[in-house]
Write a protein that holds these residues in place. Structure first.
Motif: not given
Lengths: 317, 317
Positions: A66, A69, A196, A231, A233, A239
């Protein structure tokens, strides 16, 4: 003896974006170098320009991916980005070893990104002292956004949150994290929750759990209600939503006095940690002398209790 | 407000072996109760009678099972035994939650055993302050041996070792622990290595690895050479060998000045932790006032650097 660093020259070069000088300054912070007061004095005028974003979560939720990104997305908007990966659990190794850090090499050739892993070893005052001082270095070097990433174990995540303007807490479905988050007091420190691995089974349940828990909290009118973002990632999905959530929190902070309060809180934590470190060093000096060992021997013999001995020790400072 | 505890009565009852009074005293320690100086003063005369044995190792090596079996073996020789299971990683929960503790219920009906899980939450000075003070309570209550068990993460195991007379480090085959042990500086703190789960593949290799590493260390004549013991605690095998190793180390300590030094070191760590806690509390009082917040605001504005602010803060103590 190591040569005394030329702090003035290092800070001037770091201001010009010289990555090696930035690295050397953060190493001074990490090692608790005697030159740190001089470094802090040289950096003081440049305080308060960067946005500090904390990013925490349990091992395995995808923090590094994460972060990687987020760096990419922030760079795409032209911002200079600093990353501090703080490892609170390695007092021994002398420099944090984060295997995942290798992925960050995506950005190693980009002069607009500075990435650094650091441990809190050596520095008096620990995490609370090292992190804000490293943030100062990156601020001085012109970073617009500083991502501070740390694994959510022990007290580290709460410490990081007290240092960040905006705190992201990452969760992943199926790790029992929604419940864990409440237990660990994380609910109180998160400004943005990121679910995530949102493509995995259980993501919807985790999302609902968090929203439900946020609904239970009491908030005064005008208080920030944490955002919850999904998300994935590893596929770069969500993102932009995280960046939007960070921006939204930033805008809310700037509207009131939250940003100012956040900076003052960070400074207070830092000053307190430095003061404690100084006092600890003075006690350590006493340990070299006879004061502490004389008192300790008396305590071991049962002639004096440890609180009375501690009072004696403090009087000697 | 909680009622102020009657420390004199509690200590008197704990001296008589009343488990509830022991429990209340340790709770005072755990909570950093304002009555602690009084508790310490009341317990001071009974210092230095117990043997403090530290037991540490990575998660999963069988610490709880081994502790449980050690308690059984020590009880068989008529000794009164205290167990402190210290959880350094849970500052939040307010009382350590150790699932394995349930096994200890083997001993709950035995008045010669006192078992307590504790976290280091709340107490100023953390683990280094709470553990020796809880040891004092158990010493006061007449325990002959006090087992301090903690999971080997972060700095906790090294802190525990600095508080114990004899430190046991548990390893299990196939966990890569032999190498890990060296990395973490554990080799320096162990008096006895226990290769637990010795019936598993790889136990001989782990044994050889440890012996090999011990062979590399430099020792002055008369220094203690750590013993390496094999055990399968879950079957009760090797427990007598562990007890024999502890006794052997104890005999070595008593022959020279090691036992005295160990007690003085424990007292020094305790006094230092209490002194730091007191200083931290005073700084905390300043936080309530305006001194720290005024300084922090000036730091946030870049008008003063954090080291200069910390110096100002210390002058105000």
């Amino acid at each position: 003896m190591r040569p005394r660093p030329d702090v003035g020259a290092l800070v001037a070069k770091a201001r010009d974006g010289d990555a090696r000088s930035v690295a050397r300054l953060i190493t001074l912070v990490e090692n608790g170098d005697p030159a740190l007061p001089e470094v802090a004095a040289a950096l003081a005028p440049y305080a308060g320009n960067a946005q500090v974003v904390g990013l925490t979560g349990s091992p395995g939720v995808g923090k590094s991916t994460t972060t990687n990104e987020l760096v990419r997305a922030l760079r795409a908007t032209g911002k200079r980005v600093g990353v501090l990966a703080v490892d609170p659990s390695s007092p021994f190794t002398g420099g944090a070893i984060l295997g995942d850090r290798i992925r960050m090499q995506d950005h190693t050739t980009d002069p607009g990104v500075y990435i650094r892993s650091m441990s809190s070893r050596g520095q008096l005052g620990g995490l609370s002292a090292t992190t804000p001082q490293a943030v100062r270095v990156l601020e001085g070097a012109g970073c617009d956004v500083i991502l501070v990433e740390t694994v959510g174990v022990g007290q580290a995540e709460v410490e990081i949150a007290s240092l960040a303007d905006t705190t992201l807490v990452l969760l992943a479905p199926g790790m029992g994290d929604a419940i864990q988050a409440v237990k660990a007091g994380v609910l109180e420190v998160a400004d943005v929750f990121v679910i995530n691995k949102a493509d995995r089974p259980g993501a919807d349940a985790t999302y609902r759990d968090i929203q439900g828990m946020l609904g239970l909290g009491e908030r005064a009118p005008g208080d920030w209600r944490p955002l919850v973002v999904r998300a994935t990632a590893v596929q770069g999905e969500g993102i932009d939503d995280i960046v939007a959530a960070i921006d939204k929190h930033r805008a809310w902070m700037e509207k009131g006095d939250a940003l100012q309060l956040s900076r003052e809180r960070r400074a207070a934590v830092e000053v307190e940690a430095i003061a404690l470190g100084t006092l600890r060093a003075r006690i350590g000096d006493l340990r070299e002398g006879t004061a502490l060992s004389t008192l300790a021997a008396a305590v071991a013999r049962g002639e004096i209790d440890p609180y009375a001995a501690a009072d004696e020790l403090i009087k000697g400072l």
